[in-house]
Design an enzyme around this catalytic site. Structure first.
Site, PDB file in Angstrom:
ATOM      1  N   ARG A 241      16.292 -23.331  12.107  1.00 54.85           N
ATOM      2  CA  ARG A 241      15.759 -24.609  11.623  1.00 54.85           C
ATOM      3  C   ARG A 241      14.727 -25.096  12.641  1.00 54.85           C
ATOM      4  O   ARG A 241      14.963 -25.022  13.869  1.00 54.85           O
ATOM      5  CB  ARG A 241      16.859 -25.665  11.483  1.00 54.85           C
ATOM      6  N   GLU A 270       8.520 -29.745   7.162  1.00 51.41           N
ATOM      7  CA  GLU A 270       8.138 -28.732   6.175  1.00 51.41           C
ATOM      8  C   GLU A 270       7.766 -29.431   4.870  1.00 51.41           C
ATOM      9  O   GLU A 270       8.477 -30.336   4.458  1.00 51.41           O
ATOM     10  CB  GLU A 270       9.294 -27.743   5.963  1.00 51.41           C
ATOM     11  N   HIS A 289       9.161 -20.708   5.446  1.00 54.16           N
ATOM     12  CA  HIS A 289      10.613 -20.785   5.239  1.00 54.16           C
ATOM     13  C   HIS A 289      11.061 -19.808   4.132  1.00 54.16           C
ATOM     14  O   HIS A 289      11.592 -20.228   3.095  1.00 54.16           O
ATOM     15  CB  HIS A 289      11.049 -22.218   4.909  1.00 54.16           C
TER      16      HIS A 289
END
Ligand code: NAP
Length: 329
Positions: A241, A270, A289
């Site tokens: 993360r 993000e 991601h």
């Protein structure tokens, strides 16, 4: 009466099909995710909610969804959900561990390769028509992976899968976890991995890879001090993360070439801001991601996510319950 379930984005059909047979399904079909307010509006009167890691399921959302019995997260990480609040409200929370382990470990290795051997930079070099001399002794020199020391922060499911792949490259493996388990002991024996504290791991590793969950404890655990401990010319990869690394500190260490390179699948915010300094750096490989993004894995995640939700709504204990305390309440 059939229970109402809201799904915050279209997930692969396999899971949706399971759900359609069991519940009254409402799916958010827009390209952009629903806002918090929209989730509250759409999930009103729902007993089940299927969420993505980009949905903020905080105390306010949980408080307003009074009919909710279960939140089934389409991911292994669940730092976007206020677990304490959900437990207090007797709402089960589930995730999709295991099925995405190998896929995320593969992506981690893709970033290790790309960052160490400057693959993306090399691709840009050719595409931008800068390749004018057939072979150059010092063109795009990278770092060796074979025989290097790999530091794994968090030797859980994904960290272990990354370690197993490192064996083929005769790497020395260092790792850090808070606790020692039978599993970590086995990895120590089978892969000759050595447990050490975070500072030692950072000081001794050529390549560091992060696999801890995002918690209060791990938020910004890699800051300027920690990055300075890494040897000059080392590499850091993060597929866990974003907020686990202090992104500004990372940008500084990459700009100063203290770090040779970074490979990042996750970011502080993000999507990554379009004016982020990371976009100007040659020595960072960026991915949006996509750790678990293989066709087969996303399908499996949708099935598990649906099964968890159905089990919960049927009054059974879901296989992947992350807040078992809820059962005692
Ligand atoms: P896991 O099996 O639970 O492993 C987490 C590991 O971190 C455990 O070994 C745990 O050991 C360790 N840990 C936790 N807190 C720590 C701390 N403060 N210091 C040191 N070690 C710590 O989880 P996983 O399935 O491998 O997944 C890891 C994370 O990857 C997820 O939480 C998720 O955020 C991320 N992920 C990202 C993607 C992607 O698309 N990029 C895909 C899948 C997963 P101890 O408890 O003993 O410390």
């Amino acid at each position: 009466m059939t229970e109402r379930v809201f799904v915050t984005r279209k997930i692969p059909e396999k899971g949706l099909k399971l759900l359609k047979d069991e519940v009254e399904l409402h799916i958010w079909k827009e390209e952009f995710p629903p806002t918090k307010e929209e989730i509250i509006r759409q999930a009103k009167d729902s007993s089940g909610l299927i969420t993505l890691l980009s949905d903020s399921i905080d105390a306010e959302v949980i408080d307003k969804l009074s009919d909710l019995k279960i939140i089934s997260q389409y991911a292994v990480g669940y730092d976007n959900i206020d677990i304490e609040k959900a437990t207090e409200k007797k709402i089960m929370v589930t995730n999709t561990p295991g099925v995405l382990t190998e896929t995320t470990a593969d992506l981690t290795w893709a970033l290790i390769f790309a960052a160490s051997r400057r693959i993306v930079e090399a691709d840009r070099y050719v595409r931008n028509k800068r390749w004018e001399v057939a072979w150059s002794p010092e063109l795009l020199l990278g770092k060796d992976i074979y025989g290097a020391t790999l530091g794994i922060i968090g030797l859980g499911r994904i960290g272990t899968a990354v370690a197993k792949r490192a064996k083929g490259f005769s790497m020395d493996i260092l790792y850090t976890t808070r606790s020692v388990s039978k599993k970590t002991k086995l990895v120590e024996r089978e892969l000759n991995a050595t447990r050490c504290n975070l500072d030692n791991l950072l000081e001794k590793s050529d390549i560091v890879t992060i696999h801890v969950p995002l918690t209060e404890e791990t938020y910004n655990m890699i800051g300027s001090r920690e990055l300075s401990l890494m040897p000059k010319g080392s590499i850091i990869v993060n597929t866990s993360r974003g907020p686990i690394i202090n992104q500004d500190a990372l940008i500084t260490k990459l700009s100063e070439n203290h770090l040779f390179a970074a490979g990042l699948d996750v970011f502080q915010n993000e999507p990554l801001e379009t004016d982020s300094k990371l976009l100007q750096l040659e020595n960072v490989v960026l991915a949006p991601h996509i750790g678990s993004a293989s066709i087969a894995t996303r399908e499996k995640m949708s099935t598990i996510c649906a099964q968890n939700l159905i089990q919960g709504l049927h009054g059974e204990t879901p296989e992947n319950l992350v807040n078992p305390d809820v059962l005692d309440m």
